[in-house]
Design a protein around this motif. Structure first.
Motif, mmCIF file in Angstrom:
data_model
loop_
_atom_site.group_PDB
_atom_site.id
_atom_site.type_symbol
_atom_site.label_atom_id
_atom_site.label_comp_id
_atom_site.label_asym_id
_atom_site.label_seq_id
_atom_site.Cartn_x
_atom_site.Cartn_y
_atom_site.Cartn_z
ATOM 1 N N PHE B 100 -1.199 17.303 37.977
ATOM 2 C CA PHE B 100 -1.333 16.867 36.490
ATOM 3 C C PHE B 100 -2.668 17.714 35.927
ATOM 4 C CE2 PHE B 100 -0.216 13.437 39.343
ATOM 5 C CZ PHE B 100 0.985 12.916 38.738
ATOM 6 N N SER B 101 -2.987 18.717 36.205
ATOM 7 C CA SER B 101 -4.084 19.477 35.730
ATOM 8 C C SER B 101 -5.187 18.482 35.233
ATOM 9 C CB SER B 101 -3.546 20.411 34.407
ATOM 10 O OG SER B 101 -3.182 19.676 33.570
ATOM 11 N N ASN B 102 -6.287 18.395 36.012
ATOM 12 C CA ASN B 102 -7.467 17.259 35.771
ATOM 13 C C ASN B 102 -6.970 15.997 35.874
ATOM 14 O OD1 ASN B 102 -10.163 17.575 35.616
ATOM 15 N ND2 ASN B 102 -9.968 18.823 33.638
ATOM 16 N N VAL B 103 -6.602 15.391 37.089
ATOM 17 C CA VAL B 103 -5.957 14.252 37.236
ATOM 18 C C VAL B 103 -6.930 13.082 36.868
ATOM 19 C CG1 VAL B 103 -6.728 14.109 39.595
ATOM 20 C CG2 VAL B 103 -4.927 12.876 38.997
ATOM 21 N N CYS B 104 -6.490 12.178 36.347
ATOM 22 C CA CYS B 104 -7.241 11.081 36.057
ATOM 23 C C CYS B 104 -6.485 9.527 36.501
ATOM 24 C CB CYS B 104 -7.631 10.675 34.579
ATOM 25 S SG CYS B 104 -6.547 10.115 33.483
ATOM 26 N N GLU B 105 -7.137 8.461 36.427
ATOM 27 C CA GLU B 105 -6.612 7.262 36.722
ATOM 28 C C GLU B 105 -5.018 7.102 36.040
ATOM 29 O OE1 GLU B 105 -8.747 3.872 36.479
ATOM 30 O OE2 GLU B 105 -7.129 2.483 37.106
ATOM 31 N N LEU B 106 -4.966 7.324 34.627
ATOM 32 C CA LEU B 106 -3.849 7.147 33.980
ATOM 33 C C LEU B 106 -2.784 7.982 34.354
ATOM 34 C CD1 LEU B 106 -5.678 6.924 30.595
ATOM 35 C CD2 LEU B 106 -4.243 5.101 31.786
ATOM 36 N N ASP B 107 -2.963 8.878 34.847
ATOM 37 C CA ASP B 107 -1.911 9.865 35.514
ATOM 38 C C ASP B 107 -1.120 9.087 36.692
ATOM 39 O OD1 ASP B 107 -2.132 12.093 33.750
ATOM 40 O OD2 ASP B 107 -4.004 12.828 34.735
ATOM 41 N N ILE B 108 -2.170 8.561 37.545
ATOM 42 C CA ILE B 108 -1.719 8.023 38.736
ATOM 43 C C ILE B 108 -0.842 6.740 38.457
ATOM 44 C CG2 ILE B 108 -2.254 6.649 40.826
ATOM 45 C CD1 ILE B 108 -4.600 8.900 40.783
ATOM 46 N N VAL B 109 -1.388 5.993 37.286
ATOM 47 C CA VAL B 109 -0.666 4.877 36.887
ATOM 48 C C VAL B 109 0.623 5.176 36.433
ATOM 49 C CG1 VAL B 109 -0.654 2.862 35.471
ATOM 50 C CG2 VAL B 109 -2.950 3.855 36.433
ATOM 51 N N PHE B 110 0.732 6.236 35.542
ATOM 52 C CA PHE B 110 2.096 6.442 34.837
ATOM 53 C C PHE B 110 3.125 7.164 35.607
ATOM 54 C CE2 PHE B 110 -0.745 5.322 30.990
ATOM 55 C CZ PHE B 110 -0.210 3.878 30.890
ATOM 56 N N ASN B 111 2.559 7.714 36.682
ATOM 57 C CA ASN B 111 3.461 8.618 37.565
ATOM 58 C C ASN B 111 3.806 8.065 38.778
ATOM 59 O OD1 ASN B 111 4.236 11.063 35.689
ATOM 60 N ND2 ASN B 111 1.916 10.706 35.507
ATOM 61 N N TYR B 112 4.117 6.935 38.817
ATOM 62 C CA TYR B 112 4.108 6.227 39.998
ATOM 63 C C TYR B 112 4.963 6.867 41.138
ATOM 64 C CZ TYR B 112 4.035 2.036 43.062
ATOM 65 O OH TYR B 112 3.586 1.175 44.018
ATOM 66 N N SER B 113 6.286 7.379 40.929
ATOM 67 C CA SER B 113 7.092 7.768 41.660
ATOM 68 C C SER B 113 6.768 9.149 42.069
ATOM 69 C CB SER B 113 8.550 7.816 41.248
ATOM 70 O OG SER B 113 8.616 8.411 40.208
ATOM 71 N N LYS B 114 6.297 9.902 41.267
ATOM 72 C CA LYS B 114 5.837 11.162 41.389
ATOM 73 C C LYS B 114 4.581 11.281 42.620
ATOM 74 C CE LYS B 114 4.840 15.807 39.594
ATOM 75 N NZ LYS B 114 4.777 16.602 38.143
ATOM 76 N N MET B 115 3.668 10.426 42.391
ATOM 77 C CA MET B 115 2.675 10.106 43.460
ATOM 78 C C MET B 115 3.086 9.830 44.724
ATOM 79 S SD MET B 115 -0.198 9.947 42.074
ATOM 80 C CE MET B 115 -1.136 9.511 43.221
ATOM 81 N N HIS B 116 4.277 9.081 44.888
ATOM 82 C CA HIS B 116 4.997 8.641 45.983
ATOM 83 C C HIS B 116 5.316 10.057 46.699
ATOM 84 C CE1 HIS B 116 4.475 4.569 47.229
ATOM 85 N NE2 HIS B 116 4.663 4.288 45.899
ATOM 86 N N THR B 117 5.909 10.964 45.672
ATOM 87 C CA THR B 117 6.578 12.121 46.298
ATOM 88 C C THR B 117 5.644 12.934 46.967
ATOM 89 O OG1 THR B 117 8.293 11.977 44.341
ATOM 90 C CG2 THR B 117 8.124 14.081 45.475
ATOM 91 N N VAL B 118 4.405 13.294 46.129
ATOM 92 C CA VAL B 118 3.378 14.024 46.557
ATOM 93 C C VAL B 118 2.743 13.329 47.976
ATOM 94 C CG1 VAL B 118 0.882 14.677 46.155
ATOM 95 C CG2 VAL B 118 2.608 14.652 44.280
#
Lengths: 938, 167
Positions: B100-118
């Motif tokens: 996410f280049s410079n990850v923040c909380e919002l990235d995690i919130v809005f990319n729920y399925s990608k988080m799981h993929t990672v």
């Protein structure tokens, strides 16, 4: 500002392709993120659930929409709401050919479903298909899913494909296939036991990642069975060597460390393999030494490897050089400013201390620092270390520290743990008795009801028995100090119930023992306790029992008892208590106050809590009375079974049964004792106490009736014998732990025969049963086996008796035990028209009926066996004489009532004694027969 | 074995929760709340470790790391190394940072399925699968590419009945 950022993100999201979400989802997330309270959040989620429920019912939902709904469902469930209404849609999505949708479906089902869910059956087929897919990403998705969704029954359905995948050309697939197999092994070792060799094979995989993955299942396998993997020791060592020498591709480096996670796994495996194995350990020395030298202790991961080395060294048989290196590493950890490293250092110290105990000394100060640290984790770890290094020389300091910490924390889970550790250390290393009691007081005071109840029982026993030395003086000093400390503590508010129980018991037992405190002072204190904790019945029970003891000691020593007004009001209050136990205690106390010194002394002898309770399980003191009754023509006992069912068949079967019992039971050849001779026997051999006189006194005038049943008595007796045959195995199996179980059983059951006095099958056996019990050695053994474990005994009782409470039952088994199991005997006995003709013999019929019914019933035999075998005959003590004569005196005054009582509880005299003694032992109070005392004596 | 991976913000809102043994939703919530209450009571500048037997059963440890508004939490048993787990969090965060280049909380919130993929590329069935963030990135990108491709091909909706008939 936050919102602006959010909008910016939203815009950015659109360019992120497959992972982008719709506006609705973003709105949902945003509104939840902005929710001010849990209630608001719940409201948002609930309305979202409503929307989703509606939308999912719409026909022909576009797939992309559906995918989004599924993600929203997952999100809702993460927030703690039920999304089960949508599970089926997630399952359907796994069937899709589109990878994106399929993966979303798999993600959702792995989060939603457990392996035993009904919907799994709909997925297994898809998984099978996907495992055969050409697209390795589909295969990976399926492998990911099986880790969570496959249970023992469905493993065979996918196992062949997974095994095939172990040779897949993509290393990512091989890796995941190994992990999946590992997962199967964890779930059901038997289902993959024939495939374990695959793990060894994959250890030689060309790809280091696959090899590293293989270490996970191997670690588990080696943990289970070290011996069969010893051949791999040198392989593991050489792999580790290669890793540390940077033979792996550079891409495996992490923070300049070569493949650290593989190194750590290898070190863990080596710790298992080298444990207690000198030759295996020696192979490892080299590489471990290298690691200590090479490890970069400036990075976190380098320290992780160092710590793992320390751990391995503490497990294998180390060389002195390695130990030294480990100690150095530990001191580096401890000197570090990082709390994490200190934590690891303390942990490592705790491990090494087992091998070289003096290593801790050079780190004393560091350890003390950690103890004072504000970090709770570090503090607890340090206490764990202290616990491991406790010796008798340092126990006082350590336990004091632990108690201070225990007082300071609120976490009940850890409080319980540290309290039990304090108790353990105090028991093990206590330098003096006073100190021990002080520590226990503190533990009870502050951790109170978290402490195991056994600890309280141990403490009471310790105070009662002293410390094993034969120094009575020291013991009484100990008791005095206990009493003094308790009197001091008692005034504090809100003590835990368990502690109050101990206090009450000790005050009752020893409060007035050395004359320092007056009875009225102690009893006043006890009343205060009962008042202040009026909602706690157990404490009240203990307090009343303690009062009873105080007064009993006063009466016995000839002093006049002044019952304090508050005691009097307490007794009166309890007389009307809803708790039958408290009521009985109050009645007993009241009854006891009216007795004279001799009687009281035999009920509650001074400082007799450690004496063995002896129970005459044959009720042999009744023999004389039975004899007389029979002689004067009373009806002999007819067992329950005969009375209820077999009465008509008695005569037919009597002949057949006559032979059977004498062979089957394999008792020594019996002569049939003549009725007259039995009586003399009974009074000389069987019962060393001249009760018969008492019984004749009390009951001679009553037992004058019918001679009618004499002939039939013989027949029925043999049937009794038959019954013993049935009953016996259950006795043997259930009471094998007691010292004389079969005899005990025979003793009880043979009693009817003795009582009837004619053609008895086994009067012998009952004599036999007496002999070992008289042996003092065995008595002591039995006492040590059973005497102290009153709680466990009561446990067993309550488990078999259903509603049976602990204390009172021990005293009145014959009356109480059979009743819950088989209600009829009592009623039948009274109702039986044949029996009513001879009222005088009723008590004994009753008794026999109860005994027999209990021997028939599997459930209650256990209870009876236990009770009888752990209690030796009470009648051997001389003091009973006086009590009994006392009783007989009172009963003479009112023979009618006495008789009626005896018919209720035939051996109530015995019960009385037992009850008294049991109470002294501090057995948990409760009973079902509150009126017994009153009826008996009043 | 790793028992759970959690991410939650400093207000206790769960951002991602994955348990490697199935737990009912209520139990999951209870654990998340329990973990948060322990974490929020920890002072600053203390160790990142916790023994957490009271929540997860005997021999359970927890490692956490606090990044900006987020807690990253790993719960595991005695067969893992605490310091290594701390580095695993580091791996996860580094990877997310690259994603996410410079990850923040919002990235995690809005990319729920990608988080799981990672996460699935790093931890597999409770075991550490991959710790090279480049490799993880590669895998994740490949998945995204393929998904994007397949997404553009098939947008024709299939009805529920059609799916049933197909079986």
């Amino acid at each position: 500002m936050e919102q602006l950022k959010t909008i910016g993100r939203e815009l950015a999201m659109g360019s992120q392709g497959g992972f982008g979400q719709s506006k609705e989802f973003l709105d949902l997330v945003k509104s939840i993120g902005e929710a001010r309270s849990k209630a608001e959040e719940d409201r948002i989620v609930l309305s979202e659930i409503d929307i989703l429920k509606r939308k999912l019912l719409e026909p022909d939902i576009p797939k992309r929409k559906m995918k989004e709904y599924i993600i929203r469902l997952v999100y809702i469930e993460m927030l703690g709401h039920d999304a089960s209404f949508g599970y089926i849609h997630a399952v359907k999505m796994t069937h899709d050919d589109n990878l994106l949708l399929k993966r979303t479906g798999y993600l959702a089902v792995t989060l939603f479903l457990n392996e035993d869910h009904d919907l799994i059956i709909l997925i297994v087929n898809t998984i099978q298909k996907d495992l055969r897919s050409d697209n390795y990403l589909v295969v990976c998705a399926a492998l990911n899913a099986i880790c969570r969704l496959i249970n023992e029954e469905t493993i065979p359905a996918v196992l062949p494909q997974v095994v095939d995948l172990l040779n897949h050309h993509k290393e990512a697939v091989r890796k995941k296939a190994i992990m999946a197999l590992h997962r199967f092994h964890r779930k059901s070792p038997s289902s993959v036991s024939h495939l374990i060799s695959n793990f060894r094979k994959r250890l030689c995989d060309n790809d280091p990642g696959v090899m590293g993955a293989t270490l996970c299942p191997l670690f588990d396998l080696i943990t289970e069975d070290v011996a069969s993997y010893k051949d791999l020791v040198s392989s593991f060592v050489s792999i580790l060597k290669q890793v540390t020498e940077r033979r792996l591709p550079k891409s495996y480096d992490y923070h300049q460390m070569p493949a650290p996670f593989i190194q750590i796994k290898l070190l863990k495996i080596m710790a298992l393999l080298g444990s207690g194995d000198k030759s295996a350990s020696e192979i490892m020395y080299m590489v471990l030494g290298d690691l200590f030298r090479k490890c970069d202790s400036s990075t976190n991961i380098g320290n992780a490897i160092l710590y793992e080395c320390i751990r391995s060294i503490s497990c294998i048989i180390p060389s002195p050089k390695l130990l030294e290196a480990a100690a150095d590493a530990i001191s580096k950890f401890l000197k570090s400013d990082s709390h994490n490293l200190k934590y690891m250092g303390i942990d490592g110290l705790g491990r090494l201390i087992k091998i070289s105990p003096d290593i801790a000394e050079q780190h004393q100060l560091a350890v003390i620092d950690c103890l004072e640290d504000p970090d709770d984790t570090l503090k607890r770890k340090t206490f764990e270390l202290l616990y491991k290094m406790t010796k008798s020389s340092n126990v006082e300091v350590i336990v004091d520290r632990m108690i201070d910490y225990m007082i300071s924390i609120n976490d009940n889970h850890y409080k319980t743990e540290i309290a039990s550790r304090c108790v353990e250390l105090a028991e093990q290393f206590a330098p003096s008795n006073q100190w021990f009691i002080q520590i226990m007081n503190k533990v009870f005071e502050h951790a109170g009801d978290l402490v195991n109840i056994k600890v309280a029982h141990n403490l009471m026993r310790l105070i009662a028995e002293g410390f094993g030395e034969d120094d009575d003086d020291a013991d009484s000093k100990l008791r005095l100090s206990a009493v003094e400390s308790y009197l001091q503590i008692m005034s504090e508010p809100k003590l835990p119930s368990l502690f109050l129980q101990v206090i009450s018991w000790v005050l009752g037992e020893y409060g007035t023992a050395d004359g320092k405190y007056s009875a009225s002072y102690i009893s006043g204190k006890l009343c205060d306790v009962a008042d202040a904790y009026s909602s706690d019945e157990t404490v009240k029970g203990y307090a009343v029992s303690a009062l009873m003891k105080i007064y009993a000691f006063e009466i016995a020593s000839g002093r006049k008892v002044d019952v304090l007004p508050e005691c009097q009001s307490l007794i009166e209050e309890l007389l009307a208590s809803h708790s039958t136990d408290l009521q009985q205690r109050a009645y007993e106390l009241q009854a006891l106050l009216a007795l004279d010194a001799r009687a009281v002394e035999s009920i509650l002898p001074l400082d007799a809590s450690c004496e063995d309770i002896e129970v005459d399980k044959d009720l042999s003191f009744l023999n004389g009375y039975i004899q007389q009754a029979i002689e004067s023509g009373a009806q002999p006992y007819i067992s329950e079974r005969e009375r209820s069912g077999m009465l008509e068949t008695t005569d037919y079967h009597s002949q057949d049964h006559h032979e059977v019992p004498s062979h089957a039971l394999r008792f020594e050849a019996y002569e049939r004792p003549k009725p007259s001779s039995l009586r003399t026997q009974a009074s000389t051999e069987l019962v060393p106490v001249p009760e018969p006189s008492y019984y004749s006194e009390a009951h001679q005038p009553i037992s004058t009736s019918s001679v009618s049943e004499r002939e039939s008595s013989e027949i029925k007796l043999r049937l009794d014998g038959v019954k013993q045959k049935w009953g016996r195995p259950s006795y043997q199996s259930s009471t094998s732990a007691s010292s004389t179980p079969p005899q005990a059983a025979n003793g009880t059951s043979s009693h009817p025969d003795v009582g009837v006095g004619s053609s008895s099958l086994k009067p012998r056996s009952s004599y036999e049963s007496k002999k070992p019990e008289i042996d003092p050695e065995k008595q002591r053994l039995a006492a040590s086996l059973f005497g102290g474990s009153s709680s466990s005994r009561s446990d067993r009782k309550s488990s078999s008796g259903g509603h049976k409470p602990a204390k009172g039952t021990a005293s009145k088994p014959p009356k109480e035990n059979p009743i819950p199991v088989q209600p009829p005997p009592d009623l039948l006995d009274f109702g039986e028209p044949t029996a009513t003709s001879v009222t005088a013999t009723d008590p004994f019929k009753e008794l026999e009926g109860l005994m027999d019914s209990s021997s028939q019933d599997g459930g209650s035999t256990d209870v009876m066996g236990v009770l009888y075998s752990d209690a030796a005959p009470v009648t051997t003590t001389t003091s009973v004489d006086s009590l009994l004569s006392e009783l007989s005196d009172s009963s003479k005054g009112n023979p009618g009532t006495y008789q009626s009582q005896t018919s209720k509880g035939p051996n109530s005299q015995e019960a009385l004694e037992k009850d008294a003694l049991v109470r002294q032992m501090g057995v948990n109070p409760t009973s079902q027969n509150p009126t017994l005392f009153k009826d008996l004596l009043g | 074995m790793i028992k759970a991976v959690m991410m939650m913000n400093t207000q206790g809102k769960p951002r991602l929760a994955k348990f490697y043994d199935f737990l009912p939703v209520e139990k999951q919530q209870e654990l998340i709340r329990g973990v948060f209450s322990v974490l929020s009571s920890r002072p600053e500048n203390v160790s990142n470790f916790l023994e957490i037997d009271s929540l997860f059963g005997p021999d359970s440890r927890l490692v956490y790391k606090h990044y900006a508004t987020l807690y990253f939490v790993l719960v595991f048993d005695g067969s893992e190394n605490e310091l290594a787990m701390l580095d695993l969090i580091q791996v996860l965060v580094e990877t997310l940072d690259k994603c996410f280049s410079n990850v923040c909380e919002l990235d995690i919130v809005f990319n729920y399925s990608k988080m799981h993929t990672v996460l699935d590329e790093i931890v597999f069935g409770g075991q550490v699968l991959e710790t090279r963030s480049d490799e993880i990135m590669k895998a994740v990108e490949e998945i995204s590419k393929l998904e994007a491709a397949s997404n553009s091909i098939s947008l024709v909706p299939k009805s529920v009945s059609g799916w049933r008939g197909g079986r």
